[in-house]
Design a protein around this motif. Structure first.
Motif, short mmCIF file in Angstrom:
data_model
loop_
_atom_site.label_atom_id
_atom_site.label_comp_id
_atom_site.label_asym_id
_atom_site.label_seq_id
_atom_site.Cartn_x
_atom_site.Cartn_y
_atom_site.Cartn_z
N LEU A 119 0.81 -1.21 0.00
CA LEU A 119 0.00 0.00 0.00
C LEU A 119 0.85 1.28 0.00
CD1 LEU A 119 -3.33 0.55 0.52
CD2 LEU A 119 -2.08 2.10 2.01
N PRO A 120 1.89 1.36 0.80
CA PRO A 120 2.74 2.56 0.73
C PRO A 120 3.33 2.75 -0.67
CG PRO A 120 3.20 1.34 2.74
CD PRO A 120 2.23 0.51 1.95
N GLU A 121 3.74 1.66 -1.29
CA GLU A 121 4.28 1.77 -2.65
C GLU A 121 3.21 2.26 -3.62
OE1 GLU A 121 7.57 -1.85 -2.14
OE2 GLU A 121 5.67 -2.23 -3.17
N LEU A 122 2.01 1.76 -3.44
CA LEU A 122 0.90 2.19 -4.29
C LEU A 122 0.65 3.68 -4.14
CD1 LEU A 122 -1.58 1.64 -6.09
CD2 LEU A 122 -2.83 1.07 -4.01
N ILE A 123 0.69 4.15 -2.92
CA ILE A 123 0.43 5.57 -2.67
C ILE A 123 1.55 6.45 -3.22
CG2 ILE A 123 0.23 7.27 -0.82
CD1 ILE A 123 -1.64 5.41 0.57
N ASP A 124 2.77 5.90 -3.21
CA ASP A 124 3.87 6.64 -3.85
C ASP A 124 3.60 6.81 -5.34
OD1 ASP A 124 5.28 6.98 -1.57
OD2 ASP A 124 6.74 5.39 -1.93
N LEU A 176 -2.11 -10.38 -1.77
CA LEU A 176 -1.17 -11.41 -1.35
C LEU A 176 -0.63 -11.06 0.03
CD1 LEU A 176 0.97 -11.36 -4.60
CD2 LEU A 176 -0.91 -12.93 -4.08
N VAL A 177 -0.37 -12.06 0.83
CA VAL A 177 0.24 -11.82 2.13
C VAL A 177 1.42 -12.75 2.27
CG1 VAL A 177 -0.32 -11.37 4.53
CG2 VAL A 177 -2.15 -11.74 2.90
N HIS A 178 2.60 -12.21 2.24
CA HIS A 178 3.78 -13.06 2.39
C HIS A 178 4.38 -12.95 3.79
CE1 HIS A 178 3.99 -12.68 -2.15
NE2 HIS A 178 3.82 -13.95 -1.93
N SER A 179 4.40 -11.75 4.33
CA SER A 179 4.97 -11.55 5.65
C SER A 179 3.90 -10.86 6.49
CB SER A 179 6.21 -10.68 5.57
OG SER A 179 5.83 -9.38 5.14
N SER A 180 4.26 -10.44 7.67
CA SER A 180 3.22 -9.89 8.53
C SER A 180 3.10 -8.38 8.46
CB SER A 180 3.42 -10.35 9.98
OG SER A 180 4.76 -10.56 10.23
N ASP A 181 3.96 -7.72 7.71
CA ASP A 181 3.77 -6.27 7.64
C ASP A 181 2.73 -5.91 6.59
OD1 ASP A 181 5.49 -7.04 5.67
OD2 ASP A 181 7.24 -6.07 6.54
N ALA A 193 0.47 -6.10 3.24
CA ALA A 193 0.04 -7.01 2.19
C ALA A 193 0.52 -6.45 0.85
CB ALA A 193 -1.47 -7.14 2.20
N ARG A 194 0.46 -7.28 -0.19
CA ARG A 194 0.82 -6.82 -1.53
C ARG A 194 -0.34 -7.06 -2.47
NH1 ARG A 194 6.16 -5.64 -2.80
NH2 ARG A 194 7.50 -5.76 -0.96
N TYR A 195 -0.45 -6.21 -3.46
CA TYR A 195 -1.57 -6.28 -4.39
C TYR A 195 -1.04 -6.36 -5.81
CZ TYR A 195 -4.01 -4.60 -0.24
OH TYR A 195 -4.52 -4.48 1.03
N GLU A 196 -1.76 -7.12 -6.65
CA GLU A 196 -1.40 -7.22 -8.06
C GLU A 196 -2.68 -7.36 -8.88
OE1 GLU A 196 0.98 -10.78 -8.45
OE2 GLU A 196 -0.75 -12.09 -8.17
N CYS A 220 15.55 -7.93 1.32
CA CYS A 220 14.92 -6.61 1.19
C CYS A 220 13.40 -6.70 1.06
CB CYS A 220 15.49 -5.86 -0.01
SG CYS A 220 15.04 -6.55 -1.62
N GLY A 221 12.86 -7.89 0.93
CA GLY A 221 11.42 -8.03 0.88
C GLY A 221 10.79 -7.78 -0.47
N SER A 222 11.59 -7.46 -1.47
CA SER A 222 11.02 -7.19 -2.79
C SER A 222 10.42 -8.46 -3.39
CB SER A 222 12.09 -6.64 -3.73
OG SER A 222 13.04 -7.64 -4.01
N VAL A 223 9.46 -8.28 -4.26
CA VAL A 223 8.79 -9.41 -4.90
C VAL A 223 8.72 -9.17 -6.40
CG1 VAL A 223 6.69 -10.80 -5.00
CG2 VAL A 223 7.36 -9.75 -2.85
N ARG A 224 9.19 -10.15 -7.19
CA ARG A 224 9.12 -10.01 -8.64
C ARG A 224 8.44 -11.19 -9.27
NH1 ARG A 224 14.38 -7.87 -11.55
NH2 ARG A 224 13.07 -8.46 -13.32
N ASP A 225 7.79 -10.92 -10.39
CA ASP A 225 7.08 -11.99 -11.09
C ASP A 225 8.04 -12.86 -11.89
OD1 ASP A 225 4.86 -10.73 -10.09
OD2 ASP A 225 4.26 -9.83 -11.99
N VAL A 226 7.72 -14.13 -11.98
CA VAL A 226 8.40 -15.04 -12.92
C VAL A 226 7.37 -16.01 -13.50
CG1 VAL A 226 10.79 -15.26 -12.18
CG2 VAL A 226 8.99 -16.54 -10.99
N THR A 227 7.68 -16.54 -14.65
CA THR A 227 6.80 -17.56 -15.21
C THR A 227 7.58 -18.85 -15.42
OG1 THR A 227 7.33 -16.77 -17.44
CG2 THR A 227 5.35 -15.89 -16.42
N LEU A 228 6.87 -19.95 -15.34
CA LEU A 228 7.47 -21.25 -15.63
C LEU A 228 7.05 -21.63 -17.05
CD1 LEU A 228 6.71 -23.07 -12.26
CD2 LEU A 228 8.82 -21.90 -12.96
#
Lengths: 148, 148
Positions: A43-48, A74-79, A81-84, A101-109
């Motif tokens: 959410l903070p990233e979204l607001i940025d 999505l919820v990966h950790s307890s701080d 949530a992430r949205y996509e 650093c907690g970053s999340v990136r997409d990958v495909t198989l």
DNA sequence: TTGCTTGCAAATGATTTGCACTGCT
DNA sequence: AGCAGTGCAAATCATTTGCAAGCAA
């Protein structure tokens, strides 16, 4: 804004219409932000990315967009949530999650591997009486920026 | 849970000793509860299984056990987190998550498929400069009890 | 207009923490 | 004895919600 963007907006508007919801400036800003990034954002990233949005409105718009099926939470950790964007607006993918650093990136198989996975999932699920609808795969490790 | 309870307790004690932590009654109760179930449990569920524990102590003990590497904390939704024994005390597994009732059960894939997955994960990771350490796979759907 | 949407501030609820007490070692 | 562990209650912090005002159909 790419042509893909335009199509995303059209789909989102359709979904909102079908659910008697409006496609407001704020909601459009949320969708734009989610379409810009190469992974789910907090959410903070979204607001940025969309500073005009009040925090509560961002949360409320995300909830509406999730309800009509165009956003996934999505919820990966307890701080935070992430949205996509939902996969029907993007494509089926998984996540590389940096434990540093907690970053999340997409990958495909490969489609072939996904096919094999679905078959295996169907097998183990039916053995448990479980009916699977979808799956998520998360790879945890160290991202390029955090490599020692 | 593959090693017997006794062996689990021994390993936990070792890990705690190595980190200058004591293996108290409360911590033992936490480990027993986690060893009893066939899937990760929430804090309220844990307290049901170990009613002598105060809530704050349960949280604190879980945090200590997680720090010394014998407990893993999972977050699937935004309500309660779930806790399970670390995989070196059980075995590598994944989760069936019921979208109806929220229950979570363990499942394993075949070693052959896990091997193939690891290979695929190594490939997609290195393309991104990512160094994977482990992965999680979650299957979402309807559990046997919630089947229509 | 009519009611959905917004922004602000206050409320909620899982988890964490301060502090005094208990109990290992 | 001495210090880590515990329980209670208060604090924290992401997220949700009440309410009055703004905006779209």
């Amino acid at each position: 804004m790419s042509p893909a963007h335009a199509e995303i907006h059209r789909t989102v508007r359709d979904r909102l219409d079908q659910n008697d919801q409006r496609y407001t400036t704020g909601r459009r800003a949320v969708v734009d932000a989610l379409a810009e990034t190469d992974g789910p954002i907090t959410l903070p990233e979204l607001i940025d990315l969309a500073p005009a949005l009040a925090q509560s409105s961002a949360y409320r718009n995300l909830a509406v967009l999730e309800e009509v099926g165009v956003v996934r939470r999505l919820v990966h950790s307890s701080d935070h949530a992430r949205y996509e964007l939902a996969e029907h607006l993007t494509e089926h993918h998984h996540h590389l999650i940096c434990e540093q650093c907690g970053s999340v990136r997409d990958v495909t198989l490969t489609p072939e591997l996904e096919r094999r996975l679905d078959a295996a999932f169907a097998t183990v699920s039916s053995a448990e009486g479980f009916t699977p609808t979808h799956h998520t795969i998360d790879l945890y490790g160290r991202c390029a920026d955090c490599r020692p």
